[in-house]
Design a protein around this motif. Sequence first.
Motif, mmCIF file in Angstrom:
data_model
loop_
_atom_site.group_PDB
_atom_site.id
_atom_site.type_symbol
_atom_site.label_atom_id
_atom_site.label_comp_id
_atom_site.label_asym_id
_atom_site.label_seq_id
_atom_site.Cartn_x
_atom_site.Cartn_y
_atom_site.Cartn_z
ATOM 1 N N THR A 378 33.686 -34.580 19.845
ATOM 2 C CA THR A 378 34.995 -34.318 19.252
ATOM 3 C C THR A 378 35.569 -35.620 18.693
ATOM 4 O O THR A 378 35.457 -36.672 19.332
ATOM 5 N N LEU A 380 38.854 -37.741 16.504
ATOM 6 C CA LEU A 380 40.221 -37.824 15.993
ATOM 7 C C LEU A 380 40.150 -38.076 14.489
ATOM 8 O O LEU A 380 39.423 -38.955 14.032
ATOM 9 N N THR A 393 42.077 -32.975 14.469
ATOM 10 C CA THR A 393 40.863 -33.052 15.279
ATOM 11 C C THR A 393 39.706 -32.458 14.483
ATOM 12 O O THR A 393 39.912 -31.599 13.625
ATOM 13 N N THR A 404 36.559 -29.506 10.382
ATOM 14 C CA THR A 404 37.971 -29.560 10.742
ATOM 15 C C THR A 404 38.717 -28.508 9.928
ATOM 16 O O THR A 404 38.096 -27.732 9.187
ATOM 17 N N ASN A 421 35.996 -41.676 17.704
ATOM 18 C CA ASN A 421 35.890 -41.258 19.105
ATOM 19 C C ASN A 421 35.135 -42.341 19.864
ATOM 20 O O ASN A 421 34.751 -43.380 19.293
ATOM 21 N N GLY A 476 40.850 -31.669 21.938
ATOM 22 C CA GLY A 476 41.494 -32.240 20.764
ATOM 23 C C GLY A 476 42.424 -33.383 21.101
ATOM 24 O O GLY A 476 42.426 -33.924 22.212
ATOM 25 N N TYR A 477 43.238 -33.739 20.120
ATOM 26 C CA TYR A 477 44.133 -34.887 20.219
ATOM 27 C C TYR A 477 45.558 -34.464 19.856
ATOM 28 O O TYR A 477 46.032 -34.752 18.753
ATOM 29 N N MET A 502 40.661 -38.080 24.627
ATOM 30 C CA MET A 502 40.723 -36.687 24.213
ATOM 31 C C MET A 502 41.334 -35.841 25.325
ATOM 32 O O MET A 502 41.128 -36.103 26.514
ATOM 33 N N ASN A 532 45.930 -30.612 17.529
ATOM 34 C CA ASN A 532 44.715 -29.904 17.926
ATOM 35 C C ASN A 532 44.025 -29.237 16.746
ATOM 36 O O ASN A 532 42.879 -28.779 16.871
ATOM 37 N N GLY A 535 40.130 -28.774 15.968
ATOM 38 C CA GLY A 535 39.335 -29.054 17.158
ATOM 39 C C GLY A 535 38.553 -27.843 17.626
ATOM 40 O O GLY A 535 38.856 -26.704 17.285
ATOM 41 N N LYS A 637 44.264 -37.911 24.081
ATOM 42 C CA LYS A 637 44.692 -37.814 22.698
ATOM 43 C C LYS A 637 43.808 -36.920 21.919
ATOM 44 O O LYS A 637 42.704 -36.664 22.272
ATOM 45 N N ARG A 638 44.348 -36.535 20.742
ATOM 46 C CA ARG A 638 43.544 -35.638 19.938
ATOM 47 C C ARG A 638 43.269 -36.237 18.628
ATOM 48 O O ARG A 638 44.076 -36.923 18.085
#
Length: 638
Positions: A378, A380, A393, A404, A421, A476-477, A502, A532, A535, A637-638
């Motif tokens: 995953t 950001l 995300t 995305t 990431n 996600g973030y 994340m 999010n 994500g 975080k996402r």
Amino acid sequence: MTEASNFVRQTTTDGITEIVIGGRSVIESHSVLSQAIASRCGWDVANLFAEPVTTRGNGATPTSISWYSIHEGDPISFRGLDDDARSVPETRLRERLAVLLPLLKDPDVGPLLGGLFFIASINDIVVVDGQPVITNWGLIPTEANATNAQRNDHFGRTLGRYTSLTECPPASLDDWRIRYGGDPAPKASVTLPRPAATAAAAVPPSPVEPPPPTGQMPPASPAPSMPEGRIILEEKWWQRPWVPVAIACTVTLFILLYLLIPGVLVQPAPVRVERAGPSSDVELQRQINRSLTERIAQLRQAGTASVCTADGGLVLPDGGTAAPSIPRQSPSPDGTTSGSPRSQVPPNTLVPPPAASLTPPQGEATGRSLVDLLDSATALVFAQGQGGTGIGTGFFVSPKMIVTNFHVVEKADPSRLFVLNGKLGSLQKATLRAHTENSEIGSADLAILEIAAEKPVSYLPLAESIARLDNVVAAGYPAFILETDQGFRNLREGDSHAIPQMAVTQGVVTVIHQTAPGTSVIAHTAGISPGNSGGPLVDSCGRVVGVNTFLRADRETANRVNYSLHTDTVQAFLQEKNVSFQRATGPCTPTVMAPPAVAQAPATPPNPAQPQGQGQSPAPAQPPAQSSAQPSAQPGKR
């Protein structure tokens, strides 16, 4: 005339320009234009154009417009219909526009009427109860309004395809004079047939003449000249746009003054407010409620009719388990441990284990948990544009390709897209390779990003099936968590190697349904929020079952529904764009790691000198230590 009271849709003027002719906004002239069209062409043609209710923006927010129609039913975009279903409403649209075209030459209403033929996009033509309805009229995308050539091109791709016009209608008084010659009437009174309760256009108060037959234009009455360059269809004072606002403010003032009278607000009678929504919303809520009722019934059964076992499991009356039963590894006299270190987890386990203890099939060889896999796969997404930096995300579907949402990168400068990431190590430049046609809620809102070189990241397979009450995890973030993350603060201050954490949430699938032909969504209870978007929503095996895209919340009823695009829609998009991905088939059978062995302290013999029942009691059993993959208490975080 039937009042247009059925809501069709709501739009904003973000990136859109209002058509203004002779100093008058076309959308603000709906009432006068509608009556003029009805008097000459009939209400079938007048009702072709939805009635706008405008809420002007304040600079920080754009103007929003709610569109209403006399036709009842859910709006369906022309683009969402197959050829057979589109045939009848498309024929009606062509016929009604053809009846309207001769009025463009009318000096009384022609200049202003031309603005009706401009719409923001082809998706603004919808079908309601089998009838064509045009929304977002009197508007044009700002980038398509710079030159007449651009307006012609935009018109040809929208309403122009349903008319015989070879170029767009005039968009100003000067264009109208050049096209049709002469000057528009500076001021005209138009005799319009109306019901008795509706105010007519301005007519001299002396002898009232009966309206002309439908389809014929009444002669213009002589009137004093007005400054050249303005078109005014004269209205009574009570038809002025400011009058309803003034009346509403006056009524509100009187109500407030009344409420200030002592005793009025003492023990007010309770009022129950019910707000009706579209039938589709009601049915969706019913499906969600059914899923929740099923889950409550299962939990009650587990709590009242089940048997606890010595190893910590809960055996249901049907022999199943509410949560996976995992024997603890206990040390034997020779120092080794016994007991199964892992246990398989059904996809609809009543009490799902923590995500950090789940081991997806692809992680069994290395011992990586589901959280480890999501951390690696995953990313950001940073999307920088003129309006600032947006975040979202994405997730890897191959060593270089990231999926995305299109709305995450839609307004970004294509040269200023970045992803990050822990496995990437630092900010990596990304390129927008493909995206869907639009990012409207309920549509296939997807985009593909590509990084320049392969990195040691993981990528997620796409599952082909998911069912209600299956356990899912959203990764996600979310922005509100990023705001408190030190890594994210360091990143904003210029440290390109700072890595935010994340965030993951767990939930269950409540309902799966279609929002448009070819587009399915999953409603679920795994919490998501802005950031999010784009994500992954995965099952317990780390297989993507959806792409988190939007949520709906009702402040009055506290209802909140999280939505993800179903992987059927994602797979179709990737195949269309020739992007390779891994497809996962078969049921999800992850394993859950056993807690580590806990050495038992030798029993302390009782003190003979001490009376039984006094002194210190045995120490309580220690809870199992958490797996090293368990997320820390620091928000991710996402």
